[in-house]
Write a protein that holds these residues in place. Structure first.
Motif, PDB file in Angstrom:
ATOM      1  N   ARG A 104     -37.594 -44.583  10.903  1.00  0.00           N
ATOM      2  CA  ARG A 104     -36.396 -43.914  10.378  1.00  0.00           C
ATOM      3  C   ARG A 104     -36.681 -43.305   9.009  1.00  0.00           C
ATOM      4  O   ARG A 104     -36.274 -42.182   8.713  1.00  0.00           O
ATOM      5  CB  ARG A 104     -35.227 -44.913  10.279  1.00  0.00           C
ATOM      6  CG  ARG A 104     -34.321 -44.897  11.513  1.00  0.00           C
ATOM      7  CD  ARG A 104     -33.134 -45.826  11.360  1.00  0.00           C
ATOM      8  NE  ARG A 104     -33.545 -47.234  11.462  1.00  0.00           N
ATOM      9  CZ  ARG A 104     -33.707 -47.876  12.624  1.00  0.00           C
ATOM     10  NH1 ARG A 104     -33.465 -47.262  13.766  1.00  0.00           N
ATOM     11  NH2 ARG A 104     -34.089 -49.134  12.652  1.00  0.00           N
ATOM     12  N   LYS A 105     -37.414 -44.058   8.179  1.00  0.00           N
ATOM     13  CA  LYS A 105     -37.745 -43.544   6.845  1.00  0.00           C
ATOM     14  C   LYS A 105     -38.639 -42.325   6.944  1.00  0.00           C
ATOM     15  O   LYS A 105     -38.484 -41.364   6.186  1.00  0.00           O
ATOM     16  CB  LYS A 105     -38.442 -44.630   6.009  1.00  0.00           C
ATOM     17  CG  LYS A 105     -37.447 -45.580   5.379  1.00  0.00           C
ATOM     18  CD  LYS A 105     -38.145 -46.583   4.481  1.00  0.00           C
ATOM     19  CE  LYS A 105     -37.144 -47.649   4.048  1.00  0.00           C
ATOM     20  NZ  LYS A 105     -37.791 -48.942   3.813  1.00  0.00           N
ATOM     21  N   ALA A 106     -39.601 -42.354   7.868  1.00  0.00           N
ATOM     22  CA  ALA A 106     -40.516 -41.213   8.024  1.00  0.00           C
ATOM     23  C   ALA A 106     -39.738 -39.972   8.443  1.00  0.00           C
ATOM     24  O   ALA A 106     -39.970 -38.869   7.931  1.00  0.00           O
ATOM     25  CB  ALA A 106     -41.597 -41.547   9.050  1.00  0.00           C
ATOM     26  N   LEU A 107     -38.791 -40.151   9.376  1.00  0.00           N
ATOM     27  CA  LEU A 107     -38.002 -39.010   9.836  1.00  0.00           C
ATOM     28  C   LEU A 107     -37.115 -38.484   8.702  1.00  0.00           C
ATOM     29  O   LEU A 107     -37.035 -37.275   8.469  1.00  0.00           O
ATOM     30  CB  LEU A 107     -37.160 -39.415  11.049  1.00  0.00           C
ATOM     31  CG  LEU A 107     -36.323 -38.305  11.687  1.00  0.00           C
ATOM     32  CD1 LEU A 107     -37.207 -37.141  12.137  1.00  0.00           C
ATOM     33  CD2 LEU A 107     -35.532 -38.839  12.872  1.00  0.00           C
ATOM     34  N   ASP A 108     -36.455 -39.405   7.983  1.00  0.00           N
ATOM     35  CA  ASP A 108     -35.611 -38.975   6.859  1.00  0.00           C
ATOM     36  C   ASP A 108     -36.433 -38.232   5.811  1.00  0.00           C
ATOM     37  O   ASP A 108     -35.986 -37.232   5.247  1.00  0.00           O
ATOM     38  CB  ASP A 108     -34.934 -40.184   6.194  1.00  0.00           C
ATOM     39  CG  ASP A 108     -33.773 -40.710   7.029  1.00  0.00           C
ATOM     40  OD1 ASP A 108     -33.385 -40.023   8.004  1.00  0.00           O
ATOM     41  OD2 ASP A 108     -33.270 -41.801   6.722  1.00  0.00           O
ATOM     42  N   ALA A 109     -37.646 -38.742   5.562  1.00  0.00           N
ATOM     43  CA  ALA A 109     -38.492 -38.107   4.542  1.00  0.00           C
ATOM     44  C   ALA A 109     -38.886 -36.703   4.978  1.00  0.00           C
ATOM     45  O   ALA A 109     -38.869 -35.758   4.178  1.00  0.00           O
ATOM     46  CB  ALA A 109     -39.732 -38.959   4.280  1.00  0.00           C
ATOM     47  N   ALA A 110     -39.236 -36.552   6.268  1.00  0.00           N
ATOM     48  CA  ALA A 110     -39.644 -35.230   6.761  1.00  0.00           C
ATOM     49  C   ALA A 110     -38.473 -34.253   6.701  1.00  0.00           C
ATOM     50  O   ALA A 110     -38.617 -33.118   6.250  1.00  0.00           O
ATOM     51  CB  ALA A 110     -40.176 -35.344   8.190  1.00  0.00           C
ATOM     52  N   LEU A 111     -37.297 -34.711   7.132  1.00  0.00           N
ATOM     53  CA  LEU A 111     -36.115 -33.837   7.080  1.00  0.00           C
ATOM     54  C   LEU A 111     -35.787 -33.501   5.631  1.00  0.00           C
ATOM     55  O   LEU A 111     -35.416 -32.373   5.303  1.00  0.00           O
ATOM     56  CB  LEU A 111     -34.919 -34.510   7.765  1.00  0.00           C
ATOM     57  CG  LEU A 111     -35.043 -34.688   9.288  1.00  0.00           C
ATOM     58  CD1 LEU A 111     -33.891 -35.533   9.831  1.00  0.00           C
ATOM     59  CD2 LEU A 111     -35.072 -33.337  10.003  1.00  0.00           C
ATOM     60  N   GLY A 112     -35.937 -34.495   4.755  1.00  0.00           N
ATOM     61  CA  GLY A 112     -35.668 -34.279   3.335  1.00  0.00           C
ATOM     62  C   GLY A 112     -36.577 -33.214   2.742  1.00  0.00           C
ATOM     63  O   GLY A 112     -36.145 -32.370   1.965  1.00  0.00           O
ATOM     64  N   ARG A 113     -37.847 -33.253   3.127  1.00  0.00           N
ATOM     65  CA  ARG A 113     -38.780 -32.234   2.602  1.00  0.00           C
ATOM     66  C   ARG A 113     -38.376 -30.851   3.073  1.00  0.00           C
ATOM     67  O   ARG A 113     -38.465 -29.880   2.331  1.00  0.00           O
ATOM     68  CB  ARG A 113     -40.202 -32.531   3.048  1.00  0.00           C
ATOM     69  CG  ARG A 113     -40.784 -33.723   2.324  1.00  0.00           C
ATOM     70  CD  ARG A 113     -42.255 -33.596   2.139  1.00  0.00           C
ATOM     71  NE  ARG A 113     -42.595 -32.639   1.093  1.00  0.00           N
ATOM     72  CZ  ARG A 113     -43.725 -32.680   0.404  1.00  0.00           C
ATOM     73  NH1 ARG A 113     -44.593 -33.621   0.634  1.00  0.00           N
ATOM     74  NH2 ARG A 113     -43.982 -31.769  -0.499  1.00  0.00           N
ATOM     75  N   LEU A 114     -37.943 -30.754   4.328  1.00  0.00           N
ATOM     76  CA  LEU A 114     -37.546 -29.443   4.849  1.00  0.00           C
ATOM     77  C   LEU A 114     -36.270 -28.948   4.181  1.00  0.00           C
ATOM     78  O   LEU A 114     -36.071 -27.741   4.016  1.00  0.00           O
ATOM     79  CB  LEU A 114     -37.350 -29.512   6.359  1.00  0.00           C
ATOM     80  CG  LEU A 114     -38.643 -29.635   7.173  1.00  0.00           C
ATOM     81  CD1 LEU A 114     -38.330 -29.901   8.630  1.00  0.00           C
ATOM     82  CD2 LEU A 114     -39.478 -28.361   7.044  1.00  0.00           C
TER      83      LEU A 114
END
Ligand SMILES: [Zn+2]
Length: 165
Positions: A63-73
């Motif tokens: 979940r953190k990895a997905l949130d981080a990726a979306l956050g970067r975008l």
């Protein structure tokens, strides 16, 4: 389904340059449209390139990895730098989170627009996509300028896209 009839393969080859390629891990697409006062970037990537999986996250780490990726975008200033000569400011960032419904693959789509004083003065666009997403190997780029469009491929670790021709 990997086997194509000759007719289907010919149709694919004849498809317009900006058509998205089939979902391929390691590869993403970036379409860049430069108009006089606006630059539009459309980024599409298999989710695997961004987080290493393509289903709904199952653990806190995922979940953190997905949130981080979306956050970067959602903060494209850290991913794309348009030549300052064009005077571009971020206008919109539209990131579509994957729905995780059908099939075993998922893509992520993001569209960014910039308002510019004169976008035609931009000689290049620099991208940090490879720095942000370690699994990403290649970006298939389409550049649409007022005078025409062309395609190119950016391979890790290249980060500069020429916008002059
Ligand atoms: Zn996939």
């Amino acid at each position: 389904m990997r086997v194509l009839s000759f007719a289907a393969a010919s149709a694919l080859l004849a498809a317009p340059l900006h058509a998205a390629p089939p979902h391929q891990h390691g590869v993403a697409t970036l379409d860049i449209a430069v108009e006089r006062t606006r630059v539009t970037l459309q980024f599409e990537s298999p989710l695997d390139n961004l987080v290493g999986f393509e289903r709904a996250p199952r653990t806190d780490a995922e979940r953190k990895a997905l949130d981080a990726a979306l956050g970067r975008l959602r903060e494209p200033a850290g991913l794309f730098r348009i030549d300052p000569a064009a005077g571009c400011k971020p206008a919109t960032a539209d990131v579509k989170a994957p729905a995780f419904t059908a099939g075993e693959h998922s893509d992520i789509d993001a569209t960014f627009t910039y308002d510019c004083t004169d976008a035609t003065r931009a000689t290049h666009l620099q991208t940090e996509l490879f720095g942000a997403f370690a699994r990403l190997q290649r970006v298939q780029v389409q550049v649409a300028l007022e005078k025409g469009q062309r395609g190119l491929e950016l391979r890790r670790p290249a980060n500069r896209i020429d916008l002059r021709r």
